[in-house]
Design a protein around this motif. Structure first.
Motif, PDB file in Angstrom:
ATOM      1  N   ASP A  84      -6.955 -39.053  47.053  1.00 31.18           N
ATOM      2  CA  ASP A  84      -8.366 -38.690  46.882  1.00 31.18           C
ATOM      3  C   ASP A  84      -8.554 -37.190  46.680  1.00 31.18           C
ATOM      4  N   TYR A  85      -7.507 -36.403  46.994  1.00 33.62           N
ATOM      5  CA  TYR A  85      -7.612 -34.947  46.916  1.00 33.62           C
ATOM      6  C   TYR A  85      -6.624 -34.345  45.915  1.00 33.62           C
ATOM      7  N   TYR A  93      -4.565 -32.313  50.120  1.00 30.37           N
ATOM      8  CA  TYR A  93      -3.523 -33.135  49.485  1.00 30.37           C
ATOM      9  C   TYR A  93      -2.185 -32.910  50.175  1.00 30.37           C
ATOM     10  N   TYR A 330      -7.642 -48.016  56.133  1.00 30.09           N
ATOM     11  CA  TYR A 330      -8.173 -47.549  54.843  1.00 30.09           C
ATOM     12  C   TYR A 330      -9.445 -48.301  54.462  1.00 30.09           C
TER      13      TYR A 330
END
Length: 459
Positions: A84-85, A93, A330
């Motif tokens: 997502d990063y 990240y 998640y």
């Protein structure tokens, strides 16, 4: 809370960010594994007495296995979150891709470090001493009268989770400031119950027990503020859980629920068929499609050593539970970040309810109720209570007797803050520091010596 704002390399006792090849989170793991407090877990009972002929789990081996599962959980969920990063936040990240696994592994190593000798029986013995002696007179004052409401609640519901935070963060006499000097992130990851003792409310998972003593309240508040943990109430202090707690909790839940069964088989308490069938039922429940249970059974039959065969099935179960727990985390990440996920990851694995209940029922009736387990619990209760009977009056009296002065001389230097404080609560905490740091064997030996059952000899 947001994933990019819930971690930091700031440490308890120092705001300096470490430099060098090892990250702060890797240093946390290393500091824990080389610590004497961690080593002492090797002589603290997990479930069974420690026999000489069949090796079973103690608190140290349990913690190492939980750390192994926790590292895997951190690695798997970290890789998902990192994506997502990937294009927008290099720091986030890198952390989730490479460091979350270190955080969870370190927190797993630390999760039982505050457990006293004899485990939960030791906790109960400490609590019961204060409850049963509440109105005992000490120099004309009842024991309960030495403490305020919150202090008394800490003592009458002694909690190993809270003691872990104290062991890791308290500046003991003659030791480094900030205890182990761990990162805020690792400490937050073991705050399974981020509230003080007067806030316990069992219908909420994060308030089922409490997570810190009054002595560590300011430290916890500082950590919670730095990491953006969501405050629920200010008096009593309650926070929503930090998201990483769920991964540490899942690793612990996976290990103790499964490995106790393996130990019971090794000791001859449970037959191989009982353990095998319970594990296969759980595999079928978690992964009903794809023939996983049938494939596991085929391999099982090929392994002639029954201990090794059970270990093989146990490994398959742990792997399936770990992967399923990652999926639950998640899938529920928004609720976890917002503090509305009032549950555990394991309890949300689809289909596992009946199969895990079978294991829990077997453990309750066949393992935890076994006579050797009960004998250790009773012995531990008597040992801890007997030592407290010696320590507490000696610490609280303005004029201790000659015998009580001798008792106080037994306290190791790091636990002698009682000489420098007027707070009766802090004095008593020194006794609990000393007592909870003891191994089962040392607590038993010191009890025997102080009661005159055995006489110590030099050399």
């Amino acid at each position: 809370m947001e994933f990019q704002n819930i971690y930091t390399e700031k440490r308890v006792g120092s705001d300096k960010i470490p430099t060098g090849a090892r990250s702060g989170f890797q240093r946390d793991f290393d500091r824990l594994i080389f610590s004497s407090a961690f080593r002492r877990l090797q002589n603290k009972t997990q479930v069974f007495p420690l026999p000489g002929t069949a090796f079973v789990h103690n608190r140290l081996t349990h913690s190492l296995e939980v750390a192994s599962v926790g590292r895997s959980l951190g690695k798997m969920i970290g890789e998902r979150i990192s994506m997502d990063y990937k294009s927008g936040n290099d720091d986030a990240y890198e952390f989730y891709r490479y460091e979350l696994a270190n955080v969870i592994a370190a927190a797993c190593l630390a999760h039982d470090i505050g457990n006293p000798a004899f485990g939960h029986s030791g906790e109960k013995a400490i609590s019961s001493y204060f409850i049963e002696n509440a109105h005992t007179q000490i120099e004309g004052q009842e024991l309960i009268g030495f403490f305020n409401e919150k202090e008394w609640k800490d003592l009458t519901s002694f909690e190993g989770n809270a003691n872990a935070v104290r062991v890791l963060t308290h500046s003991f006499k003659g030791r480094f400031q900030g205890g182990f000097g761990l990162t805020y992130t690792t400490i937050a990851s073991i705050l399974k119950y981020p509230c003080e003792s007067t806030a316990v409310l069992k219908k909420y998972k994060h308030r089922k027990k409490y997570g810190f003593f009054q002595t560590e309240k300011e430290t916890v508040e500082k950590i919670a503020t730095e990491l953006g943990m969501i405050p629920e109430t200010n008096d009593p202090i309650v926070y929503k859980r930090h998201p990483f707690v769920y991964l540490v909790e899942a690793a612990d839940d996976i290990c103790y629920s499964i490995i106790d069964m393996e130990d019971a088989h090794r000791l001859g308490i449970l037959p191989v068929e009982t353990v095998r069938d319970a594990f296969i039922e759980l595999i079928n429940a978690i992964k009903p499609k794809g023939g996983e249970a049938d494939k596991t059974l085929r391999y099982f039959k090929d392994i002639k050593d029954t201990n090794e065969a059970i270990a093989f099935v146990r490994a398959r179960v742990i792997n399936l539970l770990a992967n399923a727990a990652v999926d639950v985390f998640y899938d529920n990440k928004e609720a976890i970040l917002s503090g509305t996920f009032n549950d555990t990851l394991i309890d949300n694995i689809e289909g596992r309810t009946g199969a895990l209940k079978t294991i829990q029922d077997i453990s309750l009736h066949k393992i935890y109720g076994h006579d050797t387990v009960i004998q250790v619990e009773i012995a531990g209760y008597n040992v801890m209570s007997g030592l407290l009977q010696l320590f507490i009056p000696a610490l609280l009296k303005e004029k201790p007797s000659h015998k009580e002065e001798k008792v106080l001389k037994l306290f190791p230097y790091q636990f002698t803050e009682f000489k420098d404080t007027s707070s009766k609560y802090e004095k008593v905490m020194n006794a609990l520091d000393y007592l909870s740091g003891m191994t089962d064997e040392y607590a038993t030996e010191i009890y025997r010596r102080l009661q005159g059952i055995s006489i110590p000899r030099h050399g």
